[in-house]
Design a protein around this motif. Structure first.
Motif, PDB file in Angstrom:
ATOM      1  N   TYR A   1       0.426 -13.292  -1.816  1.00  0.00           N
ATOM      2  CA  TYR A   1      -0.474 -13.351  -2.966  1.00  0.00           C
ATOM      3  C   TYR A   1      -1.786 -12.638  -2.706  1.00  0.00           C
ATOM      4  O   TYR A   1      -2.518 -12.326  -3.639  1.00  0.00           O
ATOM      5  N   GLY A   2      -2.067 -12.354  -1.437  1.00  0.00           N
ATOM      6  CA  GLY A   2      -3.223 -11.533  -1.137  1.00  0.00           C
ATOM      7  C   GLY A   2      -2.914 -10.063  -1.307  1.00  0.00           C
ATOM      8  O   GLY A   2      -3.801  -9.230  -1.430  1.00  0.00           O
ATOM      9  N   HIS A   3      -1.624  -9.742  -1.324  1.00  0.00           N
ATOM     10  CA  HIS A   3      -1.175  -8.350  -1.385  1.00  0.00           C
ATOM     11  C   HIS A   3      -0.861  -7.897  -2.812  1.00  0.00           C
ATOM     12  O   HIS A   3      -1.138  -6.761  -3.178  1.00  0.00           O
ATOM     13  N   VAL A   4      -0.296  -8.784  -3.603  1.00  0.00           N
ATOM     14  CA  VAL A   4       0.152  -8.413  -4.945  1.00  0.00           C
ATOM     15  C   VAL A   4      -0.778  -9.014  -5.996  1.00  0.00           C
ATOM     16  O   VAL A   4      -0.928 -10.238  -6.055  1.00  0.00           O
ATOM     17  N   PRO A   5      -1.389  -8.180  -6.834  1.00  0.00           N
ATOM     18  CA  PRO A   5      -2.197  -8.721  -7.944  1.00  0.00           C
ATOM     19  C   PRO A   5      -1.330  -9.573  -8.864  1.00  0.00           C
ATOM     20  O   PRO A   5      -0.175  -9.240  -9.118  1.00  0.00           O
ATOM     21  N   GLU A   6      -1.875 -10.661  -9.355  1.00  0.00           N
ATOM     22  CA  GLU A   6      -1.096 -11.605 -10.155  1.00  0.00           C
ATOM     23  C   GLU A   6      -0.470 -10.925 -11.375  1.00  0.00           C
ATOM     24  O   GLU A   6       0.661 -11.224 -11.750  1.00  0.00           O
TER      25      GLU A   6
ATOM     26  N   ALA B   1       9.452 -11.359  -0.833  1.00  0.00           N
ATOM     27  CA  ALA B   1       8.866 -10.975  -2.115  1.00  0.00           C
ATOM     28  C   ALA B   1       7.857 -12.012  -2.579  1.00  0.00           C
ATOM     29  O   ALA B   1       7.033 -11.751  -3.420  1.00  0.00           O
ATOM     30  N   SER B   2       7.946 -13.217  -2.039  1.00  0.00           N
ATOM     31  CA  SER B   2       6.999 -14.277  -2.368  1.00  0.00           C
ATOM     32  C   SER B   2       7.087 -15.325  -1.270  1.00  0.00           C
ATOM     33  O   SER B   2       7.259 -14.975  -0.122  1.00  0.00           O
ATOM     34  N   ILE B   3       6.993 -16.605  -1.628  1.00  0.00           N
ATOM     35  CA  ILE B   3       7.098 -17.640  -0.602  1.00  0.00           C
ATOM     36  C   ILE B   3       8.544 -17.819  -0.176  1.00  0.00           C
ATOM     37  O   ILE B   3       8.831 -18.555   0.761  1.00  0.00           O
TER      38      ILE B   3
ATOM     39  N   GLU C   1       0.709  -8.081 -11.611  1.00  0.00           N
ATOM     40  CA  GLU C   1       1.782  -7.164 -11.233  1.00  0.00           C
ATOM     41  C   GLU C   1       2.966  -7.861 -10.568  1.00  0.00           C
ATOM     42  O   GLU C   1       3.888  -7.210 -10.093  1.00  0.00           O
ATOM     43  N   ILE C   2       2.930  -9.181 -10.504  1.00  0.00           N
ATOM     44  CA  ILE C   2       3.959  -9.915  -9.767  1.00  0.00           C
ATOM     45  C   ILE C   2       5.349  -9.658 -10.328  1.00  0.00           C
ATOM     46  O   ILE C   2       6.301  -9.380  -9.575  1.00  0.00           O
ATOM     47  N   LEU C   3       5.508  -9.729 -11.651  1.00  0.00           N
ATOM     48  CA  LEU C   3       6.832  -9.563 -12.247  1.00  0.00           C
ATOM     49  C   LEU C   3       7.427  -8.203 -11.893  1.00  0.00           C
ATOM     50  O   LEU C   3       8.553  -8.111 -11.384  1.00  0.00           O
ATOM     51  N   ASP C   4       6.682  -7.138 -12.145  1.00  0.00           N
ATOM     52  CA  ASP C   4       7.177  -5.790 -11.855  1.00  0.00           C
ATOM     53  C   ASP C   4       7.399  -5.588 -10.364  1.00  0.00           C
ATOM     54  O   ASP C   4       8.355  -4.938  -9.946  1.00  0.00           O
ATOM     55  N   THR C   5       6.515  -6.150  -9.541  1.00  0.00           N
ATOM     56  CA  THR C   5       6.625  -5.990  -8.095  1.00  0.00           C
ATOM     57  C   THR C   5       7.890  -6.637  -7.559  1.00  0.00           C
ATOM     58  O   THR C   5       8.608  -6.059  -6.724  1.00  0.00           O
ATOM     59  N   VAL C   6       8.177  -7.837  -8.037  1.00  0.00           N
ATOM     60  CA  VAL C   6       9.374  -8.541  -7.568  1.00  0.00           C
ATOM     61  C   VAL C   6      10.633  -7.820  -8.021  1.00  0.00           C
ATOM     62  O   VAL C   6      11.577  -7.645  -7.245  1.00  0.00           O
TER      63      VAL C   6
END
Length: 308
Positions: free
Chosen positions: A92-97, A239-241, A99-104
């Motif tokens: 969560y320090g790396h991915v802006p909130e 990709a997340s936790i 942009e989470i959907l597109d990033t994942v």
């Protein structure tokens, strides 16, 4: 963890040969590997204050073919070193909130592509043939891998005669469920970081009983591969936790489809039988309103009088 440990050992081994810029890179990686894993060669160099070419030379100086191979070793290190809380903080320090959907989504796409490019097709064919010839098939997957094991078990039960999903409420119960496993049987072990000791022990037990062992895991260095001669490797990058399991699920889907193709007549017969049962006992409904109209008849006043 061999590959991860190997990276740390390489840095220590070559430390005296590093240039000043490479020494800064080494110090940064050793202290901040949880952040470095998310950086490209260019960004890692910029973070440390060296050029991208220095970063690439640093990777080759360590004995890797290039930065991508170095980065895979770094991923292996992070995967085994970080717990769930640390992963959440890093990600969560790396991915802006926003942009989470597109990033994942993009991460999952890349994971499937990498798995498709590197999976061992011979091992896949061996897995299919092993399952077809097995007397009984045991499936084990624990914690986050449990849905994969359950999904695979559901469909294999429609294709093959004796498929058993091992329930994992306690270690002793696992062995009790496997007490009759032998050399005519096969077991599929599914394990991704952080690796489950119960899955490892179950695989070891099956191997000691001469059962055929198939593993679905993320790396050739996964501990469950010690007891398997048929290893299916599917990427599971952070990709997340949690670890993404889209690639392992794709491998499971491919196994099911391959087995269906090998047993087409049996599968068709089973599905026809199941459809009759589902219709008879109203397991599924195409339209809930139509279903209600077909089964619930409202009585008019005259019918009510006749009934009473």
């Amino acid at each position: 963890m061999e590959q991860a440990d190997n990276l740390l050992l390489r840095i220590q081994k070559y430390d005296k040969t590093f240039s000043k810029g490479q020494k800064r890179l080494a110090a940064y990686v050793l202290k901040n590997y949880d952040k470095a894993v998310f950086l490209t060669a260019s960004k890692l160099g910029k973070e440390v204050g060296v050029s991208e070419s220095t970063t690439v030379r640093f990777a080759t100086q360590l004995g890797y073919k290039g930065f991508p191979e170095f980065h895979r070793a770094l991923e292996e290190l992070v995967r085994n070193k970080l717990n769930s809380i640390q992963r959440m903080k890093v990600t969560y320090g790396h991915v802006p909130e926003a942009e989470i959907l597109d990033t994942v989504f993009q991460s999952d796409i890349e994971i499937i592509k990498l798995t498709m490019e590197h999976i061992d097709h011979a091992a896949f064919e061996m897995a299919v043939e092993t399952l077809l010839s097995a007397r009984t098939i045991y499936i084990i997957g624990i914690r986050s891998c449990a849905p994969l094991a359950s999904f695979l078990s559901f469909y294999l039960n429609m294709i093959l005669d004796d498929v058993r999903l091992i329930q994992t409420s306690s270690a002793s119960e696992i062995f009790e469920q496997m007490i009759r496993i032998g050399d005519q049987d096969a077991i599929i072990g599914i394990s991704f970081p952080r690796y489950s000791m119960r899955t490892l022990k179950a695989i070891e037990f099956a191997n000691n009983r001469n059962a055929k062992v198939i593993t679905l895991t993320d790396s050739v260095h996964s501990p469950i591969n010690l007891y398997s001669s048929c290893n299916l490797i599917a990427r599971s990058d952070m990709a997340s936790i949690v670890d993404s399991l889209v690639a392992p699920l794709s491998v499971v889907n491919a196994l099911v489809v391959a087995l269906c193709m090998k047993r087409q007549k049996e599968v068709v017969h089973t599905l026809e039988t199941m459809e009759k049962i589902w219709d008879e006992y109203q397991v599924y409904s195409n339209d809930e309103m139509e279903h209600a109209d077909d089964t619930i008849k409202m009585l008019n006043p005259e019918q009510e009088d006749q009934k009473t």
